[in-house]
Design a protein around this motif. Structure first.
Motif, PDB file in Angstrom:
ATOM      1  N   GLY A   1      22.938  63.340  53.805  1.00  0.00           N
ATOM      2  CA  GLY A   1      24.090  63.557  54.666  1.00  0.00           C
ATOM      3  C   GLY A   1      24.850  64.842  54.412  1.00  0.00           C
ATOM      4  O   GLY A   1      25.880  65.083  55.049  1.00  0.00           O
ATOM      5  N   THR A   2      24.378  65.684  53.514  1.00  0.00           N
ATOM      6  CA  THR A   2      25.043  66.949  53.251  1.00  0.00           C
ATOM      7  C   THR A   2      24.569  68.015  54.241  1.00  0.00           C
ATOM      8  O   THR A   2      23.544  67.847  54.896  1.00  0.00           O
ATOM      9  CB  THR A   2      24.772  67.408  51.814  1.00  0.00           C
ATOM     10  N   PRO A   3      25.325  69.129  54.382  1.00  0.00           N
ATOM     11  CA  PRO A   3      24.922  70.183  55.316  1.00  0.00           C
ATOM     12  C   PRO A   3      23.534  70.713  55.001  1.00  0.00           C
ATOM     13  O   PRO A   3      23.106  70.731  53.839  1.00  0.00           O
ATOM     14  CB  PRO A   3      26.000  71.260  55.121  1.00  0.00           C
ATOM     15  N   PRO A   4      22.826  71.166  56.006  1.00  0.00           N
ATOM     16  CA  PRO A   4      21.433  71.591  55.822  1.00  0.00           C
ATOM     17  C   PRO A   4      21.330  72.933  55.111  1.00  0.00           C
ATOM     18  O   PRO A   4      22.256  73.743  55.142  1.00  0.00           O
ATOM     19  CB  PRO A   4      20.914  71.690  57.259  1.00  0.00           C
ATOM     20  N   PRO A   5      20.192  73.181  54.474  1.00  0.00           N
ATOM     21  CA  PRO A   5      19.982  74.460  53.784  1.00  0.00           C
ATOM     22  C   PRO A   5      19.584  75.566  54.751  1.00  0.00           C
ATOM     23  O   PRO A   5      19.075  75.316  55.837  1.00  0.00           O
ATOM     24  CB  PRO A   5      18.833  74.141  52.822  1.00  0.00           C
ATOM     25  N   ALA A   6      19.820  76.801  54.324  1.00  0.00           N
ATOM     26  CA  ALA A   6      19.379  77.953  55.110  1.00  0.00           C
ATOM     27  C   ALA A   6      17.853  78.041  55.102  1.00  0.00           C
ATOM     28  O   ALA A   6      17.182  77.481  54.227  1.00  0.00           O
ATOM     29  CB  ALA A   6      19.987  79.230  54.541  1.00  0.00           C
ATOM     30  N   GLU A   7      17.320  78.738  56.078  1.00  0.00           N
ATOM     31  CA  GLU A   7      15.870  78.880  56.204  1.00  0.00           C
ATOM     32  C   GLU A   7      15.365  80.006  55.302  1.00  0.00           C
ATOM     33  O   GLU A   7      15.968  81.073  55.215  1.00  0.00           O
ATOM     34  CB  GLU A   7      15.523  79.176  57.660  1.00  0.00           C
ATOM     35  N   GLU A   8      14.245  79.750  54.634  1.00  0.00           N
ATOM     36  CA  GLU A   8      13.604  80.747  53.780  1.00  0.00           C
ATOM     37  C   GLU A   8      12.106  80.740  54.039  1.00  0.00           C
ATOM     38  O   GLU A   8      11.523  79.717  54.405  1.00  0.00           O
ATOM     39  CB  GLU A   8      13.849  80.443  52.300  1.00  0.00           C
TER      40      GLU A   8
ATOM     41  N   SER B   1      31.756  66.649  66.977  1.00  0.00           N
ATOM     42  CA  SER B   1      31.451  65.373  66.329  1.00  0.00           C
ATOM     43  C   SER B   1      30.361  65.523  65.274  1.00  0.00           C
ATOM     44  O   SER B   1      30.496  65.034  64.146  1.00  0.00           O
ATOM     45  CB  SER B   1      31.030  64.348  67.385  1.00  0.00           C
ATOM     46  N   PHE B   2      29.277  66.180  65.649  1.00  0.00           N
ATOM     47  CA  PHE B   2      28.225  66.495  64.698  1.00  0.00           C
ATOM     48  C   PHE B   2      28.263  68.006  64.488  1.00  0.00           C
ATOM     49  O   PHE B   2      27.822  68.776  65.337  1.00  0.00           O
ATOM     50  CB  PHE B   2      26.857  66.035  65.212  1.00  0.00           C
ATOM     51  N   ASP B   3      28.815  68.420  63.358  1.00  0.00           N
ATOM     52  CA  ASP B   3      28.963  69.849  63.089  1.00  0.00           C
ATOM     53  C   ASP B   3      27.624  70.570  63.098  1.00  0.00           C
ATOM     54  O   ASP B   3      27.539  71.750  63.441  1.00  0.00           O
ATOM     55  CB  ASP B   3      29.626  70.063  61.722  1.00  0.00           C
ATOM     56  N   HIS B   4      26.574  69.869  62.677  1.00  0.00           N
ATOM     57  CA  HIS B   4      25.235  70.453  62.599  1.00  0.00           C
ATOM     58  C   HIS B   4      24.275  69.606  63.436  1.00  0.00           C
ATOM     59  O   HIS B   4      24.466  68.392  63.561  1.00  0.00           O
ATOM     60  CB  HIS B   4      24.753  70.495  61.159  1.00  0.00           C
ATOM     61  N   PRO B   5      23.224  70.205  63.961  1.00  0.00           N
ATOM     62  CA  PRO B   5      22.233  69.410  64.695  1.00  0.00           C
ATOM     63  C   PRO B   5      21.381  68.540  63.788  1.00  0.00           C
ATOM     64  O   PRO B   5      20.753  67.594  64.237  1.00  0.00           O
ATOM     65  CB  PRO B   5      21.383  70.460  65.411  1.00  0.00           C
ATOM     66  N   PHE B   6      21.350  68.865  62.495  1.00  0.00           N
ATOM     67  CA  PHE B   6      20.610  68.042  61.536  1.00  0.00           C
ATOM     68  C   PHE B   6      21.284  68.129  60.176  1.00  0.00           C
ATOM     69  O   PHE B   6      22.080  69.032  59.903  1.00  0.00           O
ATOM     70  CB  PHE B   6      19.139  68.470  61.440  1.00  0.00           C
TER      71      PHE B   6
ATOM     72  N   ARG C   1      11.847  68.190  57.668  1.00  0.00           N
ATOM     73  CA  ARG C   1      12.108  67.112  56.705  1.00  0.00           C
ATOM     74  C   ARG C   1      13.604  66.804  56.585  1.00  0.00           C
ATOM     75  O   ARG C   1      14.122  66.589  55.491  1.00  0.00           O
ATOM     76  CB  ARG C   1      11.527  67.495  55.337  1.00  0.00           C
ATOM     77  N   TYR C   2      14.262  66.746  57.728  1.00  0.00           N
ATOM     78  CA  TYR C   2      15.706  66.521  57.758  1.00  0.00           C
ATOM     79  C   TYR C   2      16.029  65.479  58.818  1.00  0.00           C
ATOM     80  O   TYR C   2      15.173  65.108  59.636  1.00  0.00           O
ATOM     81  CB  TYR C   2      16.438  67.842  58.035  1.00  0.00           C
TER      82      TYR C   2
END
Length: 589
Positions: free
Chosen positions: A304-311, A294-299, A254-255
């Motif tokens: 548009g904020t950095p993605p959350p850690a996985e839980e 260019s894209f610090d994260h893959p998603f 969902r990102y």
């Protein structure tokens, strides 16, 4: 997986046979209050159906994401129209019934973890999260009887049920400002008009009308995955629907994946939905870092904020007991080097379609940032499109996407008159191509990664991106290997044979339109048509496709619906239309 997908560009719901079994609020990536799709007992749901019926039919109204469910018992009929109104985290359910309806509603907060407090009020029910001020309110109109806070009897007649989520119930549906919220029948009319106007702007099909339904349905899915406040296109509205039933290949999609969103945006460009495509491009450009990768994260999250850690949500049993259920995604730790190329290709396709010099020139800083990063880093190993965890290699597809990034950057620079940049980036692109042809070919075939001998289906994109001609001998050898080694049945292919979790089982749905696009380039039109027909037949009764396809039943597997196959369907149908038009023009001459 015969679920319907409902969306209003804010959040989404999945529904089957009158039961809403997935509904995150207030937005796509929020905690869900109906989570039955991931746990039949604890998940919570919102069901409306006759106490007794003989037949059921589900269909969308036109090409909207408004669902009409018809129940029949003898000569009696019950019709329910379900939709998410524009701009609100809400579900409206209009009914017109000759049969009594049984309503069961069990909202459970935080993915089924927190039971709600309940209060029956005039005209409805309030469900409160006991740990916060949030809650959902159900407004009921018609001839009904509230049996309990969780059960309602609807008597024959017309009416509606209106469910609204509020982060603070002090401004909810039953508050003093409740009158400002949507009026259900007007909200229905406005949504249908909005959807029709949006899709009427799309490119029309003239030569291959047989694919009209899957084409427009795919467009509606892509538009339904676009988060309207930001323009970000999510990969899928669900989490942890398993690739393999009972196994652990369960992820949260969902990102806004840069790659997936770029594919979806390209499909919107080719379908001439330029305004929506530009909004997605704006989102992707907004997250570019001009001083680093260019894209610090893959998603990214949908804002548009950095993605959350996985839980892991250990209290949920998972779809058909497929654990773990995950939220967040650990792929945010990966360095994926192909995503810059995916974005740059889409920006170039946008420019080809629009000749929008002003837009591209105003965002030339982003082109420079990507080209500078790729120029300095393309030699590094990386994870790839398939996101294997803990594995980095010199993947051929990834290297090709570095070539794509610089090739498209050079073309855009040349078009805008930046000759020095264009010449510089062309030289590096040439160097990358030579490196691939030396290190990425073994025994006359492209391989998945340098030094290996296995293949993957992402190699099908090489002629699609113009890296090599589809009729080139090396590529034809590669195509033959994919057909022989990755084919599961007619028109269905694995993405590769195995990874860090073991052997893969089910076909990857995007591969079929990739293959169709290759055949179109080879002039094998009938083969391409059969592939699109195959994918169409594997869609569910509402023309929806998941990330994977069950090799035995053709049922969707993985997160659902997914932007990949729907974007692929749009692009393959448009390219087929263009090829048929070109051949007809030649014949007429």
């Amino acid at each position: 997986m015969n679920y319907a997908f409902l969306s209003n560009g804010i959040t989404s719901a999945l529904e089957t046979e009158g039961s809403i079994e997935w509904f995150p609020v207030p937005r796509f990536d929020s905690q869900s209050i109906f989570t039955r799709i991931l746990d039949a007992e604890k998940g919570g749901y919102f069901s409306i159906k006759p106490i007794d019926f003989e037949k059921i039919q589900e269909e969308y109204i036109g090409y909207s994401l408004v669902l009409k469910t018809t129940f029949k018992k003898g000569n009696l009929t019950s019709t329910i129209i379900d939709f998410l109104p524009l701009s609100l985290p809400a579900i409206i359910r209009l009914y017109d019934t000759e049969i009594p309806l049984d309503v069961n509603i069990i909202p459970v907060f935080n993915y089924g973890l927190i039971n709600s407090g309940t209060e029956i009020v005039k005209d409805g029910i309030i469900f409160r999260n006991p740990l916060s001020k949030e809650g959902v309110e159900l407004l009921i109109y018609g001839n009904y009887e509230i049996i309990s806070p969780y059960k309602i009897l609807i008597k024959p007649g017309k009416g509606y049920l209106y469910l609204l989520y509020s982060k603070d119930l002090r401004y909810g549906l039953f508050s003093q400002k409740g009158f400002v919220y949507s009026r259900p029948y007007e909200a229905f009319s406005k949504l249908i008009t909005f959807n029709e106007k949006e899709l009427n702007k799309a490119r029309k099909l003239n030569k291959i009308d047989k694919f009209k339904n899957i084409y427009y349905r795919s467009l509606s899915v892509i538009l339904g995955l676009l988060y309207r406040p930001s323009g970000g296109i999510i990969a899928s509205p669900t989490t942890s629907l398993p690739e393999i039933i009972g196994m652990e290949r369960n992820w949260d999609y969902r990102y806004v994946w840069i790659r997936d969103a770029s594919y979806a945006t390209e499909a919107l460009v080719k379908a001439e939905l330029i305004t929506e495509a530009r909004r997605s491009l704006d989102f992707l450009i907004s997250v570019i870092d001009p001083s680093s990768k260019s894209f610090d994260h893959p998603f990214y999250t949908i804002d548009g904020t950095p993605p959350p850690a996985e839980e892991n949500l250990d209290w949920l049993s998972g779809f058909k007991n497929s654990k773990p259920v995950r939220v967040g995604n650990a792929a945010y730790l990966q360095i994926q080097m192909d995503v810059e190329g995916a974005f740059m290709h889409t920006l170039y396709e946008y420019y080809k379609e629009t000749q929008d010099d002003d837009y591209v020139d105003r965002n030339y800083w982003a082109i420079e940032a990507i080209a500078t990063w790729v120029k300095s880093s393309w030699r590094d190993p990386s994870t790839d499109i398939w996101e294997e965890r803990g594995v980095t290699r010199h993947y051929v597809h990834t290297k090709v996407m570095s070539w794509v990034a610089l090739d498209r950057a050079a073309k855009l620079a040349e078009a805008l008159g930046y000759r020095k940049d264009s010449d510089d980036w062309k030289e590096v692109a040439k160097e990358i191509k030579n490196d691939i042809l030396i290190n990425g070919v073994r025994n006359g075939s492209f391989v998945r990664y340098y030094g290996g001998d296995e293949i993957d289906s992402a190699l099908l994109t090489l002629p699609i991106y113009g890296f090599i001609d589809a009729s080139d001998k090396i590529f034809l050898n590669t195509l033959e290997r994919i057909e022989n080694e990755l084919k599961i049945s007619d028109g269905l292919y694995l993405r590769y044979k195995k990874d860090f979790l073991g052997n893969v089982v089910h076909p990857f749905s995007l591969v079929t339109p990739w293959m169709a696009r290759v055949y179109i380039r080879l002039g094998e039109i009938e083969k391409a048509i059969k592939l699109i027909e195959r994918l169409d037949k594997c869609s569910n009764s509402l023309k929806l496709l998941g990330e994977h396809i069950d090799k035995d039943t053709c049922e969707a597997r993985g997160n659902f619906p997914h932007s990949f196959p729907h974007a692929g369907i749009i692009l393959s149908i448009i390219e087929l239309e263009e090829r048929v038009n070109a051949e007809n023009s030649t014949t007429n001459k």
